[in-house]
Structures are given as C-alpha cells and as structure tokens.
Design a protein around this motif. Structure first.
Motif, PDB file in Angstrom:
ATOM      1  N   ARG A  36     -23.028 -10.340  -6.573  1.00 25.20           N
ATOM      2  CA  ARG A  36     -23.850 -10.162  -7.781  1.00 25.20           C
ATOM      3  C   ARG A  36     -25.244 -10.750  -7.585  1.00 25.20           C
ATOM      4  O   ARG A  36     -26.254 -10.121  -7.880  1.00 25.20           O
ATOM      5  CB  ARG A  36     -23.158 -10.826  -8.970  1.00 25.20           C
ATOM      6  CG  ARG A  36     -23.946 -10.718 -10.244  1.00 25.20           C
ATOM      7  CD  ARG A  36     -23.184 -11.303 -11.424  1.00 25.20           C
ATOM      8  NE  ARG A  36     -23.955 -11.102 -12.614  1.00 25.20           N
ATOM      9  CZ  ARG A  36     -24.258 -12.063 -13.474  1.00 25.20           C
ATOM     10  NH1 ARG A  36     -23.809 -13.281 -13.288  1.00 25.20           N
ATOM     11  NH2 ARG A  36     -24.987 -11.799 -14.529  1.00 25.20           N
ATOM     12  N   TYR A  64     -23.484  -6.809 -12.665  1.00 24.61           N
ATOM     13  CA  TYR A  64     -22.094  -7.097 -12.299  1.00 24.61           C
ATOM     14  C   TYR A  64     -21.541  -6.003 -11.397  1.00 24.61           C
ATOM     15  O   TYR A  64     -21.481  -4.840 -11.796  1.00 24.61           O
ATOM     16  CB  TYR A  64     -21.240  -7.228 -13.557  1.00 24.61           C
ATOM     17  CG  TYR A  64     -21.649  -8.387 -14.407  1.00 24.61           C
ATOM     18  CD1 TYR A  64     -21.097  -9.643 -14.212  1.00 24.61           C
ATOM     19  CD2 TYR A  64     -22.630  -8.238 -15.388  1.00 24.61           C
ATOM     20  CE1 TYR A  64     -21.491 -10.726 -14.981  1.00 24.61           C
ATOM     21  CE2 TYR A  64     -23.029  -9.318 -16.162  1.00 24.61           C
ATOM     22  CZ  TYR A  64     -22.461 -10.555 -15.950  1.00 24.61           C
ATOM     23  OH  TYR A  64     -22.862 -11.628 -16.703  1.00 24.61           O
ATOM     24  N   ARG A 115     -17.431 -12.247  -5.534  1.00 24.14           N
ATOM     25  CA  ARG A 115     -18.038 -11.351  -6.529  1.00 24.14           C
ATOM     26  C   ARG A 115     -19.364 -11.932  -7.008  1.00 24.14           C
ATOM     27  O   ARG A 115     -20.355 -11.216  -7.137  1.00 24.14           O
ATOM     28  CB  ARG A 115     -17.083 -11.134  -7.697  1.00 24.14           C
ATOM     29  CG  ARG A 115     -17.597 -10.080  -8.675  1.00 24.14           C
ATOM     30  CD  ARG A 115     -16.507  -9.689  -9.655  1.00 24.14           C
ATOM     31  NE  ARG A 115     -16.928  -8.549 -10.431  1.00 24.14           N
ATOM     32  CZ  ARG A 115     -17.193  -8.607 -11.732  1.00 24.14           C
ATOM     33  NH1 ARG A 115     -17.062  -9.746 -12.396  1.00 24.14           N
ATOM     34  NH2 ARG A 115     -17.572  -7.521 -12.374  1.00 24.14           N
ATOM     35  N   ASP A 136     -20.279  -7.461 -18.379  1.00 24.47           N
ATOM     36  CA  ASP A 136     -18.958  -7.542 -17.763  1.00 24.47           C
ATOM     37  C   ASP A 136     -17.920  -7.663 -18.870  1.00 24.47           C
ATOM     38  O   ASP A 136     -17.331  -8.716 -19.083  1.00 24.47           O
ATOM     39  CB  ASP A 136     -18.896  -8.735 -16.804  1.00 24.47           C
ATOM     40  CG  ASP A 136     -17.747  -8.621 -15.816  1.00 24.47           C
ATOM     41  OD1 ASP A 136     -17.321  -7.487 -15.532  1.00 24.47           O
ATOM     42  OD2 ASP A 136     -17.279  -9.661 -15.328  1.00 24.47           O
ATOM     43  N   THR A 178     -13.050  -2.739  -2.460  1.00 19.33           N
ATOM     44  CA  THR A 178     -13.232  -3.643  -3.602  1.00 19.33           C
ATOM     45  C   THR A 178     -12.565  -5.002  -3.439  1.00 19.33           C
ATOM     46  O   THR A 178     -12.673  -5.836  -4.332  1.00 19.33           O
ATOM     47  CB  THR A 178     -12.676  -2.985  -4.884  1.00 19.33           C
ATOM     48  OG1 THR A 178     -11.298  -2.675  -4.668  1.00 19.33           O
ATOM     49  CG2 THR A 178     -13.449  -1.735  -5.237  1.00 19.33           C
ATOM     50  N   LEU A 199     -14.499  -8.066  -4.356  1.00 22.90           N
ATOM     51  CA  LEU A 199     -14.818  -8.243  -5.773  1.00 22.90           C
ATOM     52  C   LEU A 199     -13.674  -8.886  -6.542  1.00 22.90           C
ATOM     53  O   LEU A 199     -13.852  -9.306  -7.683  1.00 22.90           O
ATOM     54  CB  LEU A 199     -15.191  -6.900  -6.403  1.00 22.90           C
ATOM     55  CG  LEU A 199     -16.375  -6.174  -5.769  1.00 22.90           C
ATOM     56  CD1 LEU A 199     -16.673  -4.897  -6.535  1.00 22.90           C
ATOM     57  CD2 LEU A 199     -17.603  -7.061  -5.684  1.00 22.90           C
ATOM     58  N   GLU A 200     -12.504  -8.975  -5.937  1.00 19.33           N
ATOM     59  CA  GLU A 200     -11.352  -9.594  -6.595  1.00 19.33           C
ATOM     60  C   GLU A 200     -11.345 -11.107  -6.444  1.00 19.33           C
ATOM     61  O   GLU A 200     -10.545 -11.790  -7.077  1.00 19.33           O
ATOM     62  CB  GLU A 200     -10.070  -8.989  -6.025  1.00 19.33           C
ATOM     63  CG  GLU A 200      -9.947  -7.504  -6.327  1.00 19.33           C
ATOM     64  CD  GLU A 200      -8.801  -6.846  -5.598  1.00 19.33           C
ATOM     65  OE1 GLU A 200      -7.950  -7.554  -5.018  1.00 19.33           O
ATOM     66  OE2 GLU A 200      -8.743  -5.602  -5.600  1.00 19.33           O
TER      67      GLU A 200
END
Length: 137
Positions: A100, A108, A96, A57, A87, A90-91
């Motif tokens: 994962r 990631y 996130r 990442d 997405t 994922l923020e």
C-alpha cells in the motif's frame, strides 16, 4: 517426469522459471526435478503485473473491486489474455501495508495479478469423480 496423470502437465510450465525486469517471482512447478519445457519452446512472455486498488477498505469498496475485476477479466478474455492471481502477499497485514505504501500511493491493494498471452490452449487432466467423491453412508 511424474507417473501421475492429473495436475499441471509438464508442457504447461518452464523447466526454469524466468526472471522479469523488474523481478516478479514465478511459480516453480518443477521444484528442481528437471520437469517442464526447456529453452525457447514458446511459453510466451511472463506478462505484465496489474494491481487493483480502492480508496477505502470497507465492504462497499470490496464490492466495487470485485466489479472492476470482473470487467478486467471479461475484457482480457475478449482479447485472449490470461490472468494469474498473486494475492498471497495481501493476506499478510505487514506485506499488504508495505504494498500500500510503496506501490499504491496510499490506496488499498485488493488484487495482484499478472496478465499475458499464453501459447495455445491450456489443458488439464482431471481425476474421475468416483476417485474423489465418497458415496453417502
């Protein structure tokens, strides 16, 4: 149902967002107003969910993810497959991390997208530029 002529047209989304198995939430454009296509009017299947991941990442991995995404989208376009990006989860760091651990085998997550074939050509109505751009003082 709206008198506005711009934005997403009501023949571009379902009246009631469908459910997938496993469930993957779809956007509800009608928001309870009764707009959108009803019944079996051929919006097509909701598609498949794809998750783009990297082993690290950091900036180099982000660049590689962008390059991989470019290849996926070019191949999809070649086969008339559309992509919708999801997405937002994922923020949020906690979400996130959850994605994962539970879906990426420790890699990631960089992009969540839905790929599928749509019915026909999409259309979008745009406002004239003079309604959006102010003249310089």
């Amino acid at each position: 149902g709206s008198r506005r002529r711009d934005g997403v047209q009501e023949d571009a989304y379902p009246h009631d967002p469908g459910r997938t198995d496993p469930h993957f939430a779809q956007r509800d454009f009608a928001r309870g107003h009764g707009w959108g296509l009803t019944g079996d009017e051929g919006l097509g299947a909701p598609g498949v969910v794809a998750l783009l991941t990297t082993t690290a990442d950091e900036r180099a991995a982000w660049l590689q993810a962008g390059q991989a995404l470019q290849r996926v989208l070019l191949r999809a376009a070649e086969d008339d497959v559309s992509a919708a990006f999801h997405t937002q989860a994922l923020e949020i760091p906690e979400l996130r991390d959850f994605v994962r651990v539970h879906f990426c085998d420790g890699e990631y997550p960089q992009m969540v997208m839905r790929l599928g074939v749509t019915r026909g050509e999409g259309r979008s109505v745009r406002r004239p530029p003079e309604e959006l751009i102010r003249p310089e003082p």
